[in-house]
Scaffold this motif. Structure first.
Motif, mmCIF file in Angstrom:
data_model
loop_
_atom_site.group_PDB
_atom_site.id
_atom_site.type_symbol
_atom_site.label_atom_id
_atom_site.label_comp_id
_atom_site.label_asym_id
_atom_site.label_seq_id
_atom_site.Cartn_x
_atom_site.Cartn_y
_atom_site.Cartn_z
ATOM 1 N N VAL A 1 -59.442 -27.440 -53.202
ATOM 2 C CA VAL A 1 -57.999 -27.593 -53.386
ATOM 3 C C VAL A 1 -57.435 -28.319 -52.163
ATOM 4 N N ALA A 2 -56.826 -29.440 -52.370
ATOM 5 C CA ALA A 2 -56.241 -30.189 -51.258
ATOM 6 C C ALA A 2 -55.119 -29.379 -50.615
ATOM 7 N N GLY A 3 -55.241 -29.147 -49.313
ATOM 8 C CA GLY A 3 -54.218 -28.387 -48.594
ATOM 9 C C GLY A 3 -54.524 -26.910 -48.474
ATOM 10 N N LEU A 4 -55.641 -26.444 -49.044
ATOM 11 C CA LEU A 4 -55.978 -25.021 -48.991
ATOM 12 C C LEU A 4 -56.194 -24.529 -47.560
ATOM 13 N N VAL A 5 -56.902 -25.330 -46.754
ATOM 14 C CA VAL A 5 -57.218 -24.888 -45.398
ATOM 15 C C VAL A 5 -55.948 -24.726 -44.556
ATOM 16 N N ALA A 6 -55.038 -25.673 -44.667
ATOM 17 C CA ALA A 6 -53.784 -25.559 -43.898
ATOM 18 C C ALA A 6 -53.005 -24.324 -44.338
ATOM 19 N N THR A 7 -53.007 -24.035 -45.624
ATOM 20 C CA THR A 7 -52.311 -22.847 -46.131
ATOM 21 C C THR A 7 -52.962 -21.577 -45.613
ATOM 22 N N TYR A 8 -54.285 -21.592 -45.553
ATOM 23 C CA TYR A 8 -55.030 -20.440 -45.030
ATOM 24 C C TYR A 8 -54.723 -20.226 -43.552
ATOM 25 N N ARG A 9 -54.678 -21.312 -42.789
ATOM 26 C CA ARG A 9 -54.377 -21.183 -41.357
ATOM 27 C C ARG A 9 -52.982 -20.612 -41.123
ATOM 28 N N LEU A 10 -52.070 -20.876 -42.040
ATOM 29 C CA LEU A 10 -50.701 -20.344 -41.913
ATOM 30 C C LEU A 10 -50.604 -18.885 -42.357
ATOM 31 N N GLY A 11 -51.673 -18.352 -42.918
ATOM 32 C CA GLY A 11 -51.651 -16.961 -43.386
ATOM 33 C C GLY A 11 -50.934 -16.789 -44.706
ATOM 34 N N ARG A 12 -50.783 -17.883 -45.475
ATOM 35 C CA ARG A 12 -50.069 -17.795 -46.757
ATOM 36 C C ARG A 12 -51.002 -17.469 -47.916
ATOM 37 N N VAL A 13 -52.290 -17.539 -47.663
ATOM 38 C CA VAL A 13 -53.287 -17.153 -48.656
ATOM 39 C C VAL A 13 -54.491 -16.607 -47.884
ATOM 40 N N SER A 14 -55.205 -15.661 -48.493
ATOM 41 C CA SER A 14 -56.395 -15.084 -47.852
ATOM 42 C C SER A 14 -57.638 -15.525 -48.604
ATOM 43 N N LEU A 15 -58.727 -15.690 -47.845
ATOM 44 C CA LEU A 15 -60.007 -16.104 -48.427
ATOM 45 C C LEU A 15 -61.074 -15.069 -48.132
ATOM 46 N N ALA A 16 -61.929 -14.830 -49.106
ATOM 47 C CA ALA A 16 -63.098 -13.986 -48.907
ATOM 48 C C ALA A 16 -64.311 -14.757 -49.446
#
Length: 498
Positions: free
Chosen positions: A296-311
């Motif tokens: 997903v384009a932009g997923l990593v930046a969103t993750y760094r902002l804490g707006r989504v969590s990854l497992a």
């Protein structure tokens, strides 16, 4: 039937010819009452159940075809309460230490400054992601799902063979093996206090909800899959369905205003937690591989902002690098001040001059592994190799030493398996699964993988391996054949479930 021969290796069921280990006695009695036709009929019923339920795995290499039914052997493998206690404590210790290691190498890097692990080994690992220096994952946990592979040697001692901290697979077969065995042979559960495993999907969902961004009241969880051609696609479907969450592809998601959304027939829906089964390299074309269509384009930046969590978190692959594995005992000692409860298998690093020389001089005796391969690929089993294969690996090691390690060829334990019309010993390993959210939880069971080809030491399903149900016993059976656990109500509940 020809007599079963347990000699030459640690046999999980037999202490010697005709000498059944005490916790297997009740099972052996039941097997003794069955003729070859009875066992074959139950094995066929189990095979049909796997086929009817579509319990498959995909083969992405070779000419065998894309999708195959997961092979299953009828005779369960048992683990005593004392053995499980060591496994459970050892895996929790290992997972806690590896998470402290990940936090350290992505922040202050004390362990590198103190020379416990070489700088070049960590910073040169393909799984190390410089983009995540200073990023704090929810709850401080990087590896929410872990599947470490355990083996026994000829003495019966357990060892950790390798760790899987990126997107470990196999847990769906753990659950399905139990379900199929209960359907096809429920009687064998009656005299045993077998700890349940069917709750795994709900335990996983609990972990995923626990790591949701704190501002979200009702988190929306999804499973992100690469698609039907992935070898573990069956498992992605299984887990999404069992947890009651959506299974999505990268093309189903998009980023808007630093928020991940899912396309639905009712419009877009916010996504808060992604259980991703897509490797780091393909997660976000804006950060990693620019031609990836899986992420997903932009997923990593969103993750760094804490707006989504990854497992699991991004960058965990550095901790299951096969070269870093050799340092895990020192990592445990450094962060926890403890000796490993489950030891490592002796490992030689081709990146070290003296160890590389030893590897090259003993290629015919060692198992050589590529640090970046899995699934039984990129591996040389010295005693079973040809001169041409050894020469090929010699050249590969000399060209790129950092990419290879070697281990002694272990005399893996064996377990009786139904082969044609009788029982034969086959080598096995064990992959237990560990969940880490607010606390560490080891599912009381594991995927026992079986090298179904006679004499083979390779248990991977892509290389001809299969599976067994794994019974962690809550208590040892009494001499009369009844489970000895005093919690009668709990045992009755489990048997009703069976």
């Amino acid at each position: 039937m020809p007599p079963y021969d347990p000699s030459g290796f640690w046999d999980e069921m037999f202490a010697g010819p005709g000498r059944v280990r005490p916790h297997y006695t009740a099972l052996a009695r039941r097997l003794a009452t069955l003729g070859p036709a009875d066992v074959a009929r139950r094995q066929q019923a189990a095979d049909r159940s796997f086929q009817a339920r579509g319990i498959t795995f995909a083969v992405n290499q070779g000419a065998e075809g894309i999708e195959k039914i997961m092979p299953f052997d009828l005779v369960p493998r048992m683990i005593t309460p004392d053995e499980w206690s060591q496994i459970e404590r050892g895996l929790e210790q290992r997972v806690r230490a590896l998470n402290l290691f990940l936090h350290d190498i992505y922040h202050d890097q004390h362990i590198l400054e103190h020379g416990v692990v070489p700088w070049e080994l960590v910073l040169g690992a393909s799984g190390y992601r410089r983009e995540f220096r200073g990023v704090d994952p929810p709850l401080g946990v990087y590896t929410h799902v872990v599947g470490s592979d355990l083996v026994r040697d000829a003495s019966g001692a357990f060892y950790v063979l390798e760790d899987n901290l990126r997107t470990p697979s196999g847990v769906s077969y753990l659950v399905e093996n139990r379900r199929v065995l209960k359907r096809t042979w429920p009687q064998i559960f009656q005299t045993y206090d077998v700890r349940p495993v069917e709750q795994y999907p709900q335990d996983l969902l609990e972990v995923l909800l626990a790591i949701a961004p704190p501002v979200v009241d009702e988190p929306n969880v999804v499973v992100l899959t690469p698609g039907v051609f992935n070898s573990a696609y069956y498992e992605h479907v299984f887990l999404a369905k069992a947890m009651g969450v959506e299974l999505v592809h990268g093309s189903d998601l998009f980023v808007d205003d630093a928020t991940i959304y899912m396309r639905t027939t009712r419009g877009r829906r916010r996504v808060d937690v992604i259980y991703r089964r897509v490797d780091d390299d393909f997660l976000d074309p804006l950060t990693f591989k620019p031609d990836s269509l899986l992420g997903v384009a932009g997923l990593v930046a969103t993750y760094r902002l804490g707006r989504v969590s990854l497992a699991n978190g991004i960058g965990t692959g550095v901790a299951d690098d096969k070269a870093i594995y050799a340092y895990v005992p020192r990592i445990i000692q450094y962060y926890l001040g403890e000796d490993p409860i489950i030891p490592n298998v002796k490992t030689y690093l081709a990146s070290e001059d003296d160890e590389r020389q030893y590897i090259l001089e003993h290629l015919g005796e060692l198992v050589v592994k590529s640090v970046n391969e899995s699934g039984g690929y990129g591996m040389l089993i010295g005693p079973h190799s040809t001169a041409a294969e050894r020469e090929q690996f010699r050249q590969q090691i000399l060209a790129n030493p950092r990419s290879y390690i070697a281990q002694p060829t272990l005399a893996l334990s064996r377990h009786p398996c139904w082969v044609d019309d009788h029982f034969e010993g086959r080598h096995v390993d064990l992959r237990p699964f560990v969940l880490f959210g607010k606390e560490v939880k080891v599912t009381p069971g594991g995927l026992t993988r079986v090298a179904l080809r006679r004499g083979s030491l390779v248990v991977n399903s892509s290389q001809g391996g299969g599976g067994k149900d794994t019974w962690v016993l809550g208590s040892l059976p009494t001499p009369a054949g009844q489970a000895g656990r005093p919690d009668v109500a709990g045992a009755a509940e489990r048997r009703e479930d069976a």
